[in-house]
Design a protein around this motif. Structure first.
Motif, PDB file in Angstrom:
ATOM      1  N   VAL A  20       0.830  -1.203   0.000  1.00 21.37           N
ATOM      2  CA  VAL A  20       0.000   0.000   0.000  1.00 21.37           C
ATOM      3  C   VAL A  20       0.867   1.257   0.000  1.00 21.37           C
ATOM      4  N   MET A  21       2.126   1.138   0.451  1.00 14.90           N
ATOM      5  CA  MET A  21       3.030   2.280   0.485  1.00 14.90           C
ATOM      6  C   MET A  21       3.816   2.450  -0.814  1.00 14.90           C
ATOM      7  N   GLY A  22       3.445   1.704  -1.848  1.00 11.36           N
ATOM      8  CA  GLY A  22       4.140   1.840  -3.125  1.00 11.36           C
ATOM      9  C   GLY A  22       5.325   0.895  -3.211  1.00 11.36           C
ATOM     10  N   SER A  23       6.497   1.432  -3.529  1.00 14.72           N
ATOM     11  CA  SER A  23       7.688   0.607  -3.744  1.00 14.72           C
ATOM     12  C   SER A  23       8.339   0.166  -2.446  1.00 14.72           C
ATOM     13  N   TYR A  24       7.880   0.678  -1.308  1.00 11.52           N
ATOM     14  CA  TYR A  24       8.401   0.282  -0.005  1.00 11.52           C
ATOM     15  C   TYR A  24       7.312  -0.419   0.801  1.00 11.52           C
ATOM     16  N   ILE A  25       7.752  -1.160   1.837  1.00 10.02           N
ATOM     17  CA  ILE A  25       6.797  -1.931   2.622  1.00 10.02           C
ATOM     18  C   ILE A  25       7.233  -1.945   4.087  1.00 10.02           C
ATOM     19  N   ILE A  26       6.256  -1.934   4.980  1.00 11.86           N
ATOM     20  CA  ILE A  26       6.507  -2.161   6.399  1.00 11.86           C
ATOM     21  C   ILE A  26       6.207  -3.629   6.653  1.00 11.86           C
ATOM     22  N   HIS A  27       7.251  -4.403   6.943  1.00 11.27           N
ATOM     23  CA  HIS A  27       7.116  -5.862   7.030  1.00 11.27           C
ATOM     24  C   HIS A  27       7.254  -6.311   8.481  1.00 11.27           C
ATOM     25  N   THR A  28       6.400  -7.236   8.911  1.00  8.03           N
ATOM     26  CA  THR A  28       6.409  -7.743  10.274  1.00  8.03           C
ATOM     27  C   THR A  28       6.289  -9.264  10.263  1.00  8.03           C
ATOM     28  N   PHE A  29       7.058  -9.916  11.122  1.00  2.40           N
ATOM     29  CA  PHE A  29       6.922 -11.359  11.275  1.00  2.40           C
ATOM     30  C   PHE A  29       7.299 -11.748  12.702  1.00  2.40           C
ATOM     31  N   ASP A  30       6.830 -12.940  13.139  1.00  3.48           N
ATOM     32  CA  ASP A  30       7.053 -13.430  14.502  1.00  3.48           C
ATOM     33  C   ASP A  30       8.066 -14.570  14.505  1.00  3.48           C
ATOM     34  N   ILE A  31       8.827 -14.640  15.576  1.00  3.07           N
ATOM     35  CA  ILE A  31       9.735 -15.763  15.806  1.00  3.07           C
ATOM     36  C   ILE A  31       9.359 -16.392  17.155  1.00  3.07           C
ATOM     37  N   PRO A  32       8.828 -17.622  17.189  1.00  2.00           N
ATOM     38  CA  PRO A  32       8.545 -18.283  18.468  1.00  2.00           C
ATOM     39  C   PRO A  32       9.844 -18.781  19.108  1.00  2.00           C
ATOM     40  N   VAL A  33      10.034 -18.458  20.370  1.00  4.19           N
ATOM     41  CA  VAL A  33      11.269 -18.804  21.075  1.00  4.19           C
ATOM     42  C   VAL A  33      10.919 -19.632  22.309  1.00  4.19           C
ATOM     43  N   PRO A  34      11.642 -20.743  22.574  1.00  8.34           N
ATOM     44  CA  PRO A  34      11.406 -21.516  23.813  1.00  8.34           C
ATOM     45  C   PRO A  34      11.561 -20.628  25.042  1.00  8.34           C
ATOM     46  N   ILE A  35      10.690 -20.817  25.990  1.00  8.47           N
ATOM     47  CA  ILE A  35      10.614 -19.920  27.135  1.00  8.47           C
ATOM     48  C   ILE A  35      11.896 -19.914  27.962  1.00  8.47           C
ATOM     49  N   HIS A  36      12.693 -21.008  27.945  1.00  2.00           N
ATOM     50  CA  HIS A  36      13.883 -21.074  28.782  1.00  2.00           C
ATOM     51  C   HIS A  36      15.088 -20.380  28.159  1.00  2.00           C
ATOM     52  N   LEU A  37      14.977 -19.896  26.929  1.00  2.00           N
ATOM     53  CA  LEU A  37      16.084 -19.175  26.298  1.00  2.00           C
ATOM     54  C   LEU A  37      16.012 -17.702  26.677  1.00  2.00           C
ATOM     55  N   ASP A  38      17.146 -17.144  27.103  1.00  2.00           N
ATOM     56  CA  ASP A  38      17.212 -15.767  27.566  1.00  2.00           C
ATOM     57  C   ASP A  38      17.082 -14.807  26.382  1.00  2.00           C
ATOM     58  N   SER A  39      16.052 -13.983  26.396  1.00  2.00           N
ATOM     59  CA  SER A  39      15.846 -13.049  25.287  1.00  2.00           C
ATOM     60  C   SER A  39      16.935 -11.984  25.218  1.00  2.00           C
ATOM     61  N   ASP A  40      17.593 -11.693  26.338  1.00  2.00           N
ATOM     62  CA  ASP A  40      18.666 -10.700  26.325  1.00  2.00           C
ATOM     63  C   ASP A  40      19.880 -11.173  25.538  1.00  2.00           C
ATOM     64  N   GLN A  41      19.984 -12.454  25.311  1.00  2.00           N
ATOM     65  CA  GLN A  41      21.060 -12.986  24.490  1.00  2.00           C
ATOM     66  C   GLN A  41      20.647 -13.156  23.028  1.00  2.00           C
ATOM     67  N   ILE A  42      19.374 -12.940  22.758  1.00  2.00           N
ATOM     68  CA  ILE A  42      18.865 -13.126  21.390  1.00  2.00           C
ATOM     69  C   ILE A  42      18.556 -11.790  20.718  1.00  2.00           C
ATOM     70  N   VAL A  43      17.823 -10.925  21.413  1.00  2.00           N
ATOM     71  CA  VAL A  43      17.330  -9.696  20.791  1.00  2.00           C
ATOM     72  C   VAL A  43      18.454  -8.733  20.390  1.00  2.00           C
ATOM     73  N   PRO A  44      19.443  -8.429  21.254  1.00  2.00           N
ATOM     74  CA  PRO A  44      20.467  -7.445  20.857  1.00  2.00           C
ATOM     75  C   PRO A  44      21.204  -7.787  19.563  1.00  2.00           C
ATOM     76  N   PRO A  45      21.707  -9.027  19.383  1.00  2.00           N
ATOM     77  CA  PRO A  45      22.379  -9.313  18.103  1.00  2.00           C
ATOM     78  C   PRO A  45      21.434  -9.257  16.896  1.00  2.00           C
ATOM     79  N   LEU A  46      20.177  -9.679  17.097  1.00  2.00           N
ATOM     80  CA  LEU A  46      19.215  -9.578  15.999  1.00  2.00           C
ATOM     81  C   LEU A  46      18.925  -8.117  15.661  1.00  2.00           C
ATOM     82  N   GLN A  47      18.786  -7.275  16.682  1.00  2.00           N
ATOM     83  CA  GLN A  47      18.544  -5.850  16.470  1.00  2.00           C
ATOM     84  C   GLN A  47      19.716  -5.208  15.731  1.00  2.00           C
TER      85      GLN A  47
END
Length: 283
Positions: free
Chosen positions: A174-201
Motif C-alpha cells: 500500500v506504500m508503493g515501492s516500499y513496505i513495512i514488514h512484520t513477522f514473529d519468531i517463536p522462542v522456547p521460554i527457557h532461552l534468555d531473550s537478552d542474548q537473542i534480541v540485541p544481536p538480531l537488532q
C-alpha cells in the motif's frame, strides 16, 4: 441454410440490431487494439507488469462498453422480453445471486481501489500476487505454503469477487515501492531473550540502514498526498509473552518491496545460529 439466414437478417424484425451489434463490437475491439498498441509503442521500456495491467484494464473496459452498447441497441427487444418474463423475475434474481454478488464485489474493488494487477494481497486466508482481474473473479500466484517464507509457490489460485463483500483485504504494498514488514519468531521460554534480541537488532539495523532515509522521505510524501498515518521507518524488535512454553519475538522493519524476504531470511538465519549456540553451549 445460408440463404435462409441471410433472408432472415434482411427481412426479420431485428435485422438492424444484428448489423449494429456486429459493427459496434468490431469497432470497439479494433479501437482497443489500436490504442493499446499505440501506447506500448510510445513506451517501449514499459515493464511487463505495467503492460499486463494495461491489457487487463483494456479488456475489462472493452467488456463493459460492449455490454453497455448491446443494451442500448437491443433496448426495445429487452423491454419487450422483460415484460413477458416479469413473472419469473424473482427466480432469475435468486439464480443469479452469486453472479450479482461477484459483479458487486468487482464494482467495490474498482471504486475503492483495493488492489490491482501486481499487488500482494490476502483475502479469506488466500495470499498471493494478483496477475489477472475480471468482472467475476481475481487470479493470483499463490504465496506459501509457509507464510513465514512468503515466496511464490508456483501455483495459481482464484477467488470470486463476491468475497470482497464479506472479507477484509490485506494489501502489502500500500506504500508503493516500499513496505513495512512484520513477522514473529517463536522462542522456547527457557532461552534468555537478552542474548537473542540485541544481536538480531544489530543485524537488522545494519541491513536496513541504507534504506531508512529514503523510506522516511517516501512515507512523509505518502502521508501528505494520501493523508495516511504512516508508521516509523526505523527497524524494531519487540518481545511478547505467549504461553508457558514459548514467547514471541516480533520483528518489524521497513524496506524496498523486493528485499523484504531477503532481510527476513537473514534475521531468521541469525536466530537459528543463536538458538543452536544457546541450546548447545559446549558445541
Amino acid at each position: 441454410m445460408w440463404d435462409t439466414i441471410l433472408h432472415y437478417i434482411q427481412n426479420g424484425p431485428v435485422k438492424l440490431e444484428i448489423i449494429e451489434s456486429i459493427l459496434m463490437i468490431a469497432g470497439i475491439l479494433l479501437l482497443r487494439t489500436i490504442l493499446l498498441q499505440a501506447h506500448f509503442r510510445s513506451h517501449p521500456t514499459m515493464p511487463i507488469e505495467e503492460k499486463r495491467r494495461w491489457a487487463v484494464m483494456g479488456r475489462n473496459v472493452t467488456l463493459i462498453l460492449v455490454i453497455f452498447g448491446l443494451t442500448i441497441i437491443w433496448a426495445a427487444q429487452i423491454h419487450t422480453l422483460a415484460l413477458s418474463m416479469f413473472a419469473v423475475a424473482a427466480a432469475v434474481v435468486l439464480a443469479t445471486k452469486e453472479l450479482i454478488m461477484c459483479l458487486s464485489g468487482s464494482v467495490l474493488r474498482a471504486t475503492t481501489k483495493q488492489y490491482s494487477v501486481g499487488d500482494y494481497i490476502e483475502v479469506n486466508g488466500l495470499r498471493g500476487r494478483v496477475v489477472d482481474i475480471n468482472l467475476f473473479n481475481t487470479l493470483m500466484m499463490q504465496i506459501g505454503p509457509n507464510t513465514q517464507v512468503g515466496q511464490l509457490s508456483g501455483k495459481a489460485v482464484s477467488f470470486p469477487n463476491s468475497l470482497l463483500l464479506s472479507h477484509s483485504v490485506q494489501r502489502d504494498n500500500v506504500m508503493g515501492s516500499y513496505i513495512i514488514h512484520t513477522f514473529d519468531i517463536p522462542v522456547p521460554i527457557h532461552l534468555d531473550s537478552d542474548q537473542i534480541v540485541p544481536p538480531l537488532q544489530q543485524l537488522l539495523e545494519k541491513r536496513c540502514a541504507p534504506f531508512v532515509p529514503a523510506i522516511e522521505k517516501h512515507l512523509e510524501a505518502v502521508q501528505t498526498q494520501k493523508l495516511f498515518i504512516t508508521p516509523a521507518a526505523q527497524p524494531r524488535i519487540t518481545r511478547v509473552p505467549h504461553d508457558d512454553k514459548v514467547y514471541n519475538i516480533v520483528v518489524r522493519f521497513a524496506s524496498p518491496l523486493q528485499l523484504r524476504l531477503d532481510i527476513q531470511q537473514t534475521v531468521l538465519d541469525e536466530y537459528i545460529r543463536i538458538q543452536y549456540r544457546l541450546l548447545n553451549p559446549s558445541a
